[in-house]
Scaffold this active site. Structure first.
Site, PDB file in Angstrom:
ATOM      1  N   GLY A  58       0.812  -1.215   0.000  1.00 11.67           N
ATOM      2  CA  GLY A  58       0.000   0.000   0.000  1.00 11.67           C
ATOM      3  C   GLY A  58       0.840   1.257   0.000  1.00 11.67           C
ATOM      4  NE  ARG A  59       3.359   2.295   5.332  1.00 11.45           N
ATOM      5  CZ  ARG A  59       3.635   2.827   6.497  1.00 11.45           C
ATOM      6  NH1 ARG A  59       3.857   4.113   6.575  1.00 11.45           N
ATOM      7  NH2 ARG A  59       3.679   2.084   7.574  1.00 11.45           N
ATOM      8  CE  LYS A  78       7.123   0.640   5.975  1.00 13.49           C
ATOM      9  NZ  LYS A  78       7.521  -0.311   7.018  1.00 13.49           N
ATOM     10  NE  ARG A 148      10.534  -2.093   2.796  1.00 11.90           N
ATOM     11  CZ  ARG A 148       9.507  -2.530   3.504  1.00 11.90           C
ATOM     12  NH1 ARG A 148       9.560  -2.576   4.807  1.00 11.90           N
ATOM     13  NH2 ARG A 148       8.405  -2.943   2.898  1.00 11.90           N
ATOM     14  CG  ASP A 227       0.353  -8.862   6.182  1.00 12.49           C
ATOM     15  OD1 ASP A 227      -0.235  -9.544   7.041  1.00 12.49           O
ATOM     16  OD2 ASP A 227       0.536  -7.641   6.302  1.00 12.49           O
TER      17      ASP A 227
HETATM   18  P1  AMP Z   1       1.919  -3.096   7.966  1.00 11.26           P
HETATM   19  O1  AMP Z   1       1.179  -3.456   9.210  1.00 11.26           O
HETATM   20  O2  AMP Z   1       2.702  -1.806   8.081  1.00 11.26           O
HETATM   21  O3  AMP Z   1       2.769  -4.208   7.462  1.00 11.26           O
HETATM   22  O4  AMP Z   1       0.813  -2.764   6.861  1.00 11.26           O
HETATM   23  C1  AMP Z   1      -0.302  -3.578   6.594  1.00 11.26           C
HETATM   24  C2  AMP Z   1      -0.921  -3.194   5.269  1.00 11.26           C
HETATM   25  O5  AMP Z   1      -1.361  -1.840   5.281  1.00 11.26           O
HETATM   26  C3  AMP Z   1       0.017  -3.327   4.085  1.00 11.26           C
HETATM   27  O6  AMP Z   1      -0.734  -3.777   2.993  1.00 11.26           O
HETATM   28  C4  AMP Z   1       0.491  -1.890   3.889  1.00 11.26           C
HETATM   29  O7  AMP Z   1       0.938  -1.678   2.581  1.00 11.26           O
HETATM   30  C5  AMP Z   1      -0.769  -1.095   4.207  1.00 11.26           C
HETATM   31  N1  AMP Z   1      -0.465   0.277   4.666  1.00 11.26           N
HETATM   32  C6  AMP Z   1       0.088   0.659   5.837  1.00 11.26           C
HETATM   33  N2  AMP Z   1       0.222   1.997   5.895  1.00 11.26           N
HETATM   34  C7  AMP Z   1      -0.249   2.496   4.733  1.00 11.26           C
HETATM   35  C8  AMP Z   1      -0.388   3.811   4.189  1.00 11.26           C
HETATM   36  N3  AMP Z   1      -0.016   4.910   4.842  1.00 11.26           N
HETATM   37  N4  AMP Z   1      -0.931   3.928   2.946  1.00 11.26           N
HETATM   38  C9  AMP Z   1      -1.316   2.842   2.275  1.00 11.26           C
HETATM   39  N5  AMP Z   1      -1.235   1.587   2.717  1.00 11.26           N
HETATM   40  C10 AMP Z   1      -0.695   1.399   3.936  1.00 11.26           C
HETATM   41 MG    MG Z   2       3.504  -5.116   6.225  1.00 10.06          MG
END
Ligand code: AMP
Ligand code: MG
Length: 468
Positions: A58-59, A78, A148, A227
């Site tokens: 997502g980012r 990221k 990264r 994930d």
């Molecule tokens: P994480 O817990 O950081 O591994 O993120 C879980 C999911 O949320 C992943 O699919 C990320 O890509 C998405 N995600 C987290 N933060 C953001 C953001 N600011 N914008 C878009 N997607 C996000």
């Molecule tokens: Mg993640």
């Protein structure tokens, strides 16, 4: 990005990857180069034990891969903006979480725990709204991007999403790609079942070694969703992680995890096994005989057990591990918990010559009351007796670090950087390269000593949320 500024640059890694340029425009996605293959990656996952379907980058934006001294390495930004998988998110990352990822992943690398690595940290000049406490009061924060690297950023969830689609062709294709690109030791001869079992056994062994490294250093990942589990057994997706100080097996740094404490310190090995089982579920449909996957779980348990026992023997200076040492370790953990002791600091103080309770008190190892320490005293006696009065301190010093980037240390660097002073972040990025050595600069340094009182309640030190 309105104003990309390079704040941290990993020269050594850039050289290992074939001499990458330190142009901030490149590492904020403002400039591209021929040969880059920008993409966001689709994956799914089990979050907190529940299958949630499609997630995806997502980012994170991959720039493709480089082939340097370390083999095939993926480079990813990221926080570079929205992707087709951003859902409601803005695709951005903020300074505090980016600095935490950069410094912690590099610290892990130098502690010899398998991890993704950080190449750069750039601020973007953008303001990003973040509701840090999920209380409906978002504040503007400085945007930042970390570049990264890892062999790839494929996750257990990358395979799960294809299995969930019922897309056996894509699933087989992805498995074949990973084996071909990353696993020179796995041969496809002897049928695909044998190759898949071989590959997954390597995944299991590496995952076990990674988690064993976390446990040795008191690292709590905080979000062990499928994930966030690398297919290469490297630590990825640094978010609301933390480091144990006063020993507590039930501790989780992640506020989102508080209700069930699923990802608490002591649960990490069994959660890794559970996650691995979900990966095996995903791969099973493309096997002729899925019962062969049972040996992969067995490989995880035996690798983890072995890595754990060797680590304890080395860190306690026992020279070899014997069955009877299990009791000594169990009692040690009990004593650490009872007296609110910092386990790593305690073992390092022992490595540096401590043999009495008074030595440990002087070494600031105990956060609890420093009276009524009878069980600790008894344990120290038992330990010295086990070592015949002469623990192998040389090995202990090579295995137990002097320096860790604990949450409050990171927070001080973040506070300074947010105010425009990057000298603390830079100092940490240098200091963390020698975690096992005492250094002259440690003397009265702002990062030395036990956890200060303010860190007990300060958000970002005691507790963190996923919102970053
Ligand atoms: P994480 O817990 O950081 O591994 O993120 C879980 C999911 O949320 C992943 O699919 C990320 O890509 C998405 N995600 C987290 N933060 C953001 C953001 N600011 N914008 C878009 N997607 C996000
Ligand atoms: Mg993640």
């Amino acid at each position: 990005m309105p104003d990309p500024v390079l704040r941290l640059w990993n020269e050594t890694l850039a050289d290992e990857l074939g001499g990458l340029s330190n142009d901030s425009a490149l590492w904020t996605g403002s400039r591209t180069e021929t040969g880059m293959q920008q993409h966001a990656h689709r994956y799914g996952g089990h979050q907190f034990g529940t299958w949630v379907g499609q997630l995806g980058d997502g980012r994170a934006l991959s720039l493709g891969h480089v082939e340097g001294a370390c083999g095939w390495t993926e480079v990813q930004l990221k926080g570079a903006g929205r992707t087709p998988y951003s859902r409601q998110g803005d695709g951005r990352a903020v300074l505090r979480s980016s600095l935490r990822e950069y410094l912690c992943s590099e610290a892990m690398h130098h502690l010899r725990v398998p991890t993704s690595r950080a190449l750069s940290l750039c601020t973007t000049g953008e303001s990003v709204p973040r509701d840090m406490f999920y209380d409906g009061r978002p504040a503007m924060e400085q945007g930042a991007i970390v570049a990264r690297t890892a062999p790839s950023f494929l996750r257990f969830g990358s395979f799960q999403i294809l299995a969930s689609d019922g897309d056996d062709v894509a699933l087989r294709g992805l498995i074949a790609h990973v084996i071909e690109a990353h696993e020179p030791d796995v041969t496809m001869e002897g049928g695909s079942d044998a190759a898949i079992v071989h590959w997954l056994t390597l995944v299991a062994q590496r995952t076990a070694r990674m988690v064993s490294g976390w446990m040795q250093h008191g690292f709590v990942h905080g979000v062990m969703n499928t994930d966030n589990m690398s297919i290469h057994g490297v630590t990825i997706d640094y978010g609301p992680f933390g480091w144990l100080e006063a020993h507590d097996p039930t501790w989780t740094p992640n506020t989102t995890d508080l209700p069930g404490r699923r990802y608490r310190f002591a649960a990490q090995p069994s959660i890794a096994a559970w996650n691995l089982a979900r990966l095996l579920d995903a791969v099973a449909p493309v096997m002729q005989d899925a019962s062969r996957l049972e040996r992969v779980m067995a490989a995880f348990s035996s690798s983890y057990g072995q890595a754990r026992n060797v680590a304890w023997a080395e860190r306690l200076g026992l020279r070899t591990w014997t069955e009877g040492d299990e009791g000594l370790v169990r009692e040690f953990q009990h004593v650490l918990h009872e007296h609110q002791m910092d386990g790593v600091r305690t073992m390092r103080t022992m490595a540096d010559g401590a043999t009495t309770v008074v030595d440990l008190i002087k070494g600031d190892c105990i956060y609890g009351p420093t009276s009524g320490l009878g069980t600790l005293e008894a344990w120290m006696h038992a330990w010295l007796e086990r070592c015949s009065g002469a623990p192998d301190t040389e090995t202990m010093q090579r295995r137990v670090p002097v320096f860790r980037v604990r949450n409050w240390v990171l927070q001080l660097a973040i506070d300074a950087a947010e105010a425009g002073d990057w000298s603390k972040a830079e100092a940490l990025s240098q200091r963390l390269k020698h975690p096992f050595d005492h250094r002259p600069e440690d003397e009265n340094a702002w990062w030395s000593g036990p956890r200060p009182a303010w860190a007990m309640t300060r958000p970002g030190c005691s507790m963190l949320s996923c919102s970053s």
